[in-house]
Design an enzyme around this catalytic site. Structure first.
Site, short mmCIF file in Angstrom:
data_model
loop_
_atom_site.label_atom_id
_atom_site.label_comp_id
_atom_site.label_asym_id
_atom_site.label_seq_id
_atom_site.Cartn_x
_atom_site.Cartn_y
_atom_site.Cartn_z
CB SER A 138 33.03 25.47 83.27
OG SER A 138 33.12 26.85 83.59
CE1 TYR A 152 28.69 26.50 80.06
CE2 TYR A 152 29.82 27.47 81.93
CZ TYR A 152 29.86 26.83 80.71
OH TYR A 152 31.08 26.53 80.14
#
Length: 247
Positions: A138, A152
């Site tokens: 990501s 995350y």
């Protein structure tokens, strides 16, 4: 092809594109059987082959069962480590050990476990015919997600390092290992983290003035899994519309 988290978003788009490319696809899901079955039905209507298999990739025994089910479809050629979770927006000072344990179990440990099983089947040193592993990172891995979801972001930073390390480890075993690093993509992962309107809220501030689509990420995944990317092992491809290079 095994696509973890294949019932929605990027995973579902990858499963559909993989089937179109000729792979028999294992559509893995953790809870939403209806969504996984819908992806399988769509693939079958288009003349492809697919099966839905439930497994929580954060649980070792369930990962083993997932790969055993995939074995029944034939030789494993591609693993897409797509399954991932987020939690609600929170500062690090407000994160519990339970939250951290769960997100690392799915996003990091799950990717390791799935890659382990894939390597056992693909490695030319173990009697396999080679293959490709594509991990989902990501843009958060580079941006840090301070003030919202550092946990995350940290899991995706781990995926970046894992990708490079595993690529070197299995380079002589006929296995390529790469990653795709998406930016803001139009999927329901934002809703699962309590921000259903996040894409609409920030789209205009992105360099391309829009979010990406699951299909745009899926095309990058299929490219990295193909022979067209045969010398790209260890690569991490940004599909972030320049978001990942912003300060």
């Amino acid at each position: 092809m095994i696509v973890t988290g294949g019932s929605r978003g990027i995973g579902a788009a990858t499963a559909r594109l993989g089937a179109k490319a000729g792979y028999a696809v294992v559509v893995n899901y953790a809870a939403n059987r209806e969504a996984a079955d819908a992806v399988v039905a769509e693939i079958e209507r288009a003349g492809g082959q697919a099966v839905a298999v439930r497994a929580d990739v954060g649980v070792e025994a369930e990962v083993a069962a997932l790969f055993e089910a995939a074995d029944r479809l034939g030789r494993l050629a591609v693993l897409v480590n797509n399954a991932g979770i987020v939690d609600a927006v929170a500062p690090v000072a407000g994160m519990s050990a339970e939250r951290l344990t769960r997100i690392f179990a799915v996003n990091v440990v799950g990717s390791f476990l799935c890659a382990r099983e894939a390597v056992k089947r693909m490695s030319t040193k173990r009697g396999g015919a080679g293959g490709a592993i594509v991990n989902l990172s990501s843009a958060a891995a580079k941006l840090g997600a301070g003030g919202s979801r550092v946990d995350y972001a940290a899991t995706k930073g781990a995926i970046d390092t894992f990708t490079v390390g595993l690529a070197k480890e299995v380079a002589e075993e006929g296995i390529s290992v790469t990653a795709v690093r998406p930016g803001i993509i139009e999927t329901d992962i934002h809703a699962s983290g309590g921000e259903p309107g996040r894409v609409a809220e920030i789209a205009a501030s992105l360099p391309l003035r829009r979010a990406g689509t699951p299909e745009e990420v899926a095309r990058a995944i299929l490219f990295l899994a193909s022979n067209e990317a045969s010398y790209s092992t260890g690569a991490i491809l940004d599909v972030s519309g320049a978001r990942a290079i912003l300060p």
